[in-house]
Scaffold this active site. Sequence first.
Site, PDB file in Angstrom:
ATOM      1  N   TYR A  17       0.840  -1.207   0.000  1.00  0.00           N
ATOM      2  CA  TYR A  17       0.000   0.000   0.000  1.00  0.00           C
ATOM      3  C   TYR A  17       0.871   1.251   0.000  1.00  0.00           C
ATOM      4  O   TYR A  17       0.630   2.187  -0.782  1.00  0.00           O
ATOM      5  CB  TYR A  17      -0.913  -0.006   1.222  1.00  0.00           C
ATOM      6  CG  TYR A  17      -1.787   1.228   1.342  1.00  0.00           C
ATOM      7  CD1 TYR A  17      -2.976   1.320   0.638  1.00  0.00           C
ATOM      8  CD2 TYR A  17      -1.419   2.289   2.172  1.00  0.00           C
ATOM      9  CE1 TYR A  17      -3.790   2.445   0.743  1.00  0.00           C
ATOM     10  CE2 TYR A  17      -2.223   3.415   2.288  1.00  0.00           C
ATOM     11  CZ  TYR A  17      -3.405   3.484   1.577  1.00  0.00           C
ATOM     12  OH  TYR A  17      -4.202   4.606   1.690  1.00  0.00           O
ATOM     13  N   LYS A  61       1.088   4.389  -2.874  1.00  0.00           N
ATOM     14  CA  LYS A  61       0.867   5.798  -2.579  1.00  0.00           C
ATOM     15  C   LYS A  61       2.127   6.628  -2.812  1.00  0.00           C
ATOM     16  O   LYS A  61       2.041   7.801  -3.196  1.00  0.00           O
ATOM     17  CB  LYS A  61       0.371   5.954  -1.141  1.00  0.00           C
ATOM     18  CG  LYS A  61      -1.030   5.389  -0.915  1.00  0.00           C
ATOM     19  CD  LYS A  61      -2.075   6.095  -1.778  1.00  0.00           C
ATOM     20  CE  LYS A  61      -3.486   5.653  -1.447  1.00  0.00           C
ATOM     21  NZ  LYS A  61      -4.518   6.390  -2.216  1.00  0.00           N
TER      22      LYS A  61
END
Length: 232
Positions: free
Chosen positions: A140, A144
């Site tokens: 994750y 990002k």
Amino acid sequence: MKIEDAVVLVTGGNRGIGKALVAEALARGARKVYAAARDPRTVTTPGAEAVALDVTDPGSVRLAAAGTGDVTVLINNAGIYVGASFLTGDLADVRREFETNFYGPLHVTRAFVPQLLANGGGRIVNVHSALSWVALGQSYSATKAALWSASDALRLELAPQGIGVTGLHVGYVDTDMAAAVDAPKVSPGSVAAQVFDAVEQDRDEVLADDTSRGAKQSLIRDPAERYAAVAG
């Protein structure tokens, strides 16, 4: 730019931060607010116009762009959390997270930039994370971080054409995604208000809470020192 009389499209506009962004845009007098979701029947905000849009499906993205035409503020909010290990996790999970969190906003941006240009310019908002700068979310965080870098590159490319790019960084938000997290959380409404304040002030970055501000400040430190502090 003013939100009053703007036309706003929010991906993932049916829940969480996205739903709060839709409500805030309407409260500030936006002329029209598109709430985009895979299933438009899940859009429940009064006054919003539901749009079917799956950010991982380029065909769906093209149809959404073709069915609008008047967008001046594009908010790439849709995202998922998998957090797969790079060593032991399923690479299919890593790819799925990148498809949604990185390639999804890229597909949407490429499809809607011609529309923003035709309407005189505007602004794109990309939802990053405090974990763009701290790799605790494994895959994750990587998605990002990639989106943060892409936002910087897009800002340079689009500025001469009259389109600004704002990046939102935030830690834990009181939404379903963070429901199991026992830590201080900021409200979706507070995040949405800060985003539109930044858009109206033509600012390029939103640090929505102490977590995101601390994450950015930590970038000047040696990696070993940074992660020792996090672990401690």
